[in-house]
Write a protein that holds these residues in place. Structure first.
Motif, PDB file in Angstrom:
ATOM      1  N   ALA B  56      28.880 -23.699  64.723  1.00  0.00           N
ATOM      2  CA  ALA B  56      27.878 -22.973  63.931  1.00  0.00           C
ATOM      3  C   ALA B  56      27.285 -21.825  64.744  1.00  0.00           C
ATOM      4  O   ALA B  56      26.997 -20.747  64.204  1.00  0.00           O
ATOM      5  N   TYR B  57      27.137 -22.049  66.036  1.00  0.00           N
ATOM      6  CA  TYR B  57      26.556 -21.034  66.931  1.00  0.00           C
ATOM      7  C   TYR B  57      27.464 -19.800  67.001  1.00  0.00           C
ATOM      8  O   TYR B  57      27.008 -18.665  66.833  1.00  0.00           O
ATOM      9  N   PHE B  58      28.765 -20.025  67.207  1.00  0.00           N
ATOM     10  CA  PHE B  58      29.668 -18.877  67.337  1.00  0.00           C
ATOM     11  C   PHE B  58      29.888 -18.174  65.982  1.00  0.00           C
ATOM     12  O   PHE B  58      30.059 -16.960  65.936  1.00  0.00           O
ATOM     13  N   ILE B  59      29.877 -18.946  64.898  1.00  0.00           N
ATOM     14  CA  ILE B  59      29.974 -18.306  63.570  1.00  0.00           C
ATOM     15  C   ILE B  59      28.733 -17.440  63.333  1.00  0.00           C
ATOM     16  O   ILE B  59      28.822 -16.305  62.860  1.00  0.00           O
ATOM     17  N   SER B  60      27.573 -17.973  63.699  1.00  0.00           N
ATOM     18  CA  SER B  60      26.331 -17.195  63.537  1.00  0.00           C
ATOM     19  C   SER B  60      26.362 -15.939  64.389  1.00  0.00           C
ATOM     20  O   SER B  60      25.867 -14.883  63.982  1.00  0.00           O
ATOM     21  N   LEU B  61      26.951 -16.055  65.570  1.00  0.00           N
ATOM     22  CA  LEU B  61      27.073 -14.884  66.443  1.00  0.00           C
ATOM     23  C   LEU B  61      27.880 -13.784  65.747  1.00  0.00           C
ATOM     24  O   LEU B  61      27.523 -12.605  65.790  1.00  0.00           O
ATOM     25  N   LEU B  62      28.971 -14.204  65.080  1.00  0.00           N
ATOM     26  CA  LEU B  62      29.856 -13.229  64.445  1.00  0.00           C
ATOM     27  C   LEU B  62      29.304 -12.664  63.141  1.00  0.00           C
ATOM     28  O   LEU B  62      29.522 -11.506  62.822  1.00  0.00           O
ATOM     29  N   VAL B  63      28.591 -13.484  62.375  1.00  0.00           N
ATOM     30  CA  VAL B  63      28.160 -12.995  61.061  1.00  0.00           C
ATOM     31  C   VAL B  63      26.711 -12.514  61.033  1.00  0.00           C
ATOM     32  O   VAL B  63      26.310 -11.840  60.087  1.00  0.00           O
ATOM     33  N   VAL B  64      25.936 -12.857  62.035  1.00  0.00           N
ATOM     34  CA  VAL B  64      24.553 -12.381  62.061  1.00  0.00           C
ATOM     35  C   VAL B  64      24.239 -11.631  63.352  1.00  0.00           C
ATOM     36  O   VAL B  64      23.783 -10.483  63.324  1.00  0.00           O
ATOM     37  N   GLY B  65      24.491 -12.263  64.483  1.00  0.00           N
ATOM     38  CA  GLY B  65      24.067 -11.700  65.766  1.00  0.00           C
ATOM     39  C   GLY B  65      24.668 -10.341  66.052  1.00  0.00           C
ATOM     40  O   GLY B  65      23.949  -9.344  66.208  1.00  0.00           O
ATOM     41  N   LEU B  66      25.978 -10.310  66.110  1.00  0.00           N
ATOM     42  CA  LEU B  66      26.671  -9.070  66.460  1.00  0.00           C
ATOM     43  C   LEU B  66      26.473  -7.965  65.408  1.00  0.00           C
ATOM     44  O   LEU B  66      26.142  -6.819  65.759  1.00  0.00           O
ATOM     45  N   PRO B  67      26.623  -8.281  64.107  1.00  0.00           N
ATOM     46  CA  PRO B  67      26.408  -7.215  63.105  1.00  0.00           C
ATOM     47  C   PRO B  67      24.997  -6.634  63.154  1.00  0.00           C
ATOM     48  O   PRO B  67      24.836  -5.409  63.128  1.00  0.00           O
TER      49      PRO B  67
END
Lengths: 51, 539
Positions: B56-67
């Motif tokens: 969940a952490y890495f998915i959040s990084l890709l769909v929220v954090g980085l964008p």
């Protein structure tokens, strides 16, 4: 630690370390455009105009 | 050109001196205590941690954090080219409506508000580093001694008790002044200089500690189950991934951690990026700062604290929260290892460096706004911001019983505010600035192309995901939802009970006073923004 735990650790740590190193190399070897980020000190506008 | 650029005759033009400098500054802002204390605790959590959390952490990084990171860098640089460096100014330039500047209010409130308590915690780190190096933290094997020391050091027993314990108060005053001395020196000579030295030093210290922890083996041969290897297993073993991923609490914690750790929605990145020029890259710079933060969090923080605590004290020591792990458990761990004074001192020095590079970033948005909004010079803006933050910090330092004032500011500003600002950012980018235009703007001078899939993510996935997480966060932490879809219950949460009271939980006068102060602070800021708007309009 289980094998799955070891895999999770290696993949997670490896991925972020690899990404960081790759980015650093890309930044350090990046294009050297003299127009980029040219200032070192805060510059008074009047000085800027003189230049 | 959308807005009249800032009249250059009135303003000193500040800029970063190098590309690596701005990356270090943004990474320094992002890398904080959470990387070394909060993240490991979340992964090691028996209920909501493990492999499910990491996914969940890495998915959040890709769909929220980085964008959102790219969005903030892009909007910030755009605002800078229009002559604005503060969040209200940048939103004024983007939205071009009388109310637009108020959308940037949180970009001033959040960093300055978080500074009220963050600098206090920063002074704890420096104090603990000093006591570790000088042997003052060698308190024996009784765990309660460490808890008592922490309680006394932070004045948790009685409000105002910190004044009767001069050491912590002096550390606080020293750290508070140090921050303003550095910020007074300006962007390049102050923040960039500190981050250029501080971040590499932080990584070197962390690597030294990592080597020490990895070579601990089994500290007590009579307890072979307590080893570093088992500590790593305690933290990284995945548990039941399918069950975890179906638990909303896992997603909420993972997305929250990504949000807080990257400093997105904080008002910092947008200000830092505004000092770039139009042709300066934001794509690779944003990615590099994010990668640096993730390296410190997952690659270093994830391997140091929990395995060390587990190897010395077992699983029970790990499950106590961020402050307990950092200031109760780890001093005990260092006291038990050879050269513990040195390694303990280094660890708290690391925390202090992580904290000061973050606290400096919290001041710059305030300085930028006061300078361009009110026309103050550096001396005036530092003095006014110093006064405002001194009042806020005094509130936190004085009302220290149970750290109530600190927790109240953290909840209303540090939690709710950041989520709100992040949500606003992504919507303004898509609906006002325009996704297509923003995509083109992001790639001006870019050293790297963002994969096209991220255009879809930024336009559709990030807003939806962030809105869902924000609603869930409010329902859980304000309305008291138990995060169950089938047997939903709503019970009042502590921050709400502190304000309105409830059965067995009288309202807290300190919490009410703190919220009242925050409301005044928001009102005062809105007035300043109104004044700034008149100034910008007159131009």
């Amino acid at each position: 630690m289980t094998t799955a735990g070891l895999l999770f650790m290696l993949i997670s740590v490896g991925a972020v370390t690899g990404l960081f190193v790759w980015c650093l190399i890309k930044v350090l070897r990046g294009k050297k455009d003299p127009d980029h980020l040219a200032h070192v000190e805060p510059i008074e506008t009047k000085d800027l105009e003189k230049r | 050109m959308l807005c009249e650029p800032f009249p250059m005759t009135q303003k000193k033009t500040e800029a970063w001196s190098s590309k690596i400098g701005v990356i270090m500054a943004v990474a320094g802002s992002a890398v904080g205590l959470g990387n070394f204390l909060r993240f490991p605790g979340l992964v090691a959590d028996r209920e909501t941690g493990g492999g499910a959390f990491l996914i969940a952490y890495f998915i959040s990084l890709l769909v929220v954090g980085l964008p959102i990171c790219w969005v903030e860098w892009t909007l910030g640089r755009f605002g800078g080219t229009q002559g604005y460096n503060s969040s209200p100014g940048i939103f004024h330039a983007i939205i071009r409506k009388p109310w637009g500047k108020y959308i940037g209010l949180l970009g001033f409130i959040i960093p300055v508000g978080v500074y009220f308590y963050y600098v206090v915690i920063e002074s704890w780190c420096l104090g603990y580093a000093w006591h570790s190096f000088t042997g003052g933290l060698d308190l024996g094997k009784d765990p309660t001694t460490y808890a008592r020391f922490f309680s006394a050091f932070t004045g948790q027993a009685v409000d105002g008790s910190i004044l009767g314990f001069p050491g912590p108060f002096l550390f606080f005053v020293g750290v508070f002044i140090l921050n303003f001395v550095i910020i007074y020196r300006g962007l390049s000579k102050g923040i960039e200089f500190i981050c250029n030295w501080g971040m590499p030093l932080l990584i070197v210290i962390a690597l030294a500690l990592l080597v020490r922890v990895m070579t601990l083996g089994t500290p007590d041969p009579t307890k072979p189950e307590l080893s570093v290897w088992n500590g790593l297993g305690y933290m990284w073993n995945p548990h039941d991934i399918a069950k975890g991923l179906s638990n909303p609490a896992v997603w909420l914690k993972a997305a929250s951690q990504i949000f807080f750790t990257l400093s997105v929605g904080f008002g910092v990145i947008i200000t830092y990026a505004s000092y770039l020029k139009k042709k300066d890259d934001v794509v690779l710079s944003g990615l590099t700062a994010t990668a640096a933060n993730e390296f410190c969090e997952v690659g270093l923080g994830g391997l140091i604290t929990v395995p060390a605590a587990f190897a010395f004290l077992g699983a029970s020591a790990v499950a106590g929260g961020t402050f307990a792990l950092g200031f109760n458990v780890l001093p005990q761990v260092f006291a038990g290892m050879p050269y513990g004074h040195l390694f303990g001192g280094l660890f708290f020095t690391l925390l202090f460096i992580a904290a000061i590079t973050s606290s400096l970033s919290m001041l710059q948005p305030g300085i930028a706004f006061l300078e361009e909004g009110l026309g103050l010079d550096r001396r005036g803006s530092v003095a006014l911001l110093g006064l405002v933050t001194a009042v806020g910090c005094t509130l936190v330092v004085w009302f220290s019983e149970g750290l109530k004032a600190l927790a109240t500011v953290d909840f209303w500003i540090g939690d709710i505010g950041i989520f709100l600002q992040g949500t606003i950012l992504i919507y303004v980018f898509n609906l006002v600035f325009g996704t297509e235009r923003g995509w083109t703007e992001a790639h001006h001078g870019a050293d790297l192309r963002i994969p096209r899939v991220f255009k879809f993510v930024i336009r559709w996935v990030s807003p939806a995901f962030l809105t869902a997480i924000f609603v869930m966060f409010v329902l859980k932490n304000v309305a008291g939802w138990n995060l169950s879809f089938t047997k939903a219950e709503f019970l009042p949460t502590e921050p709400i009970l502190d304000l309105v009271g409830g059965p067995g939980h009288p309202a807290s006068g300190v919490a009410r006073l703190t919220v009242f102060f925050l409301v005044l602070f928001v009102g005062f800021t809105a007035l300043l923004i109104r004044r700034a708007g008149q100034r910008w309009k007159a131009r």
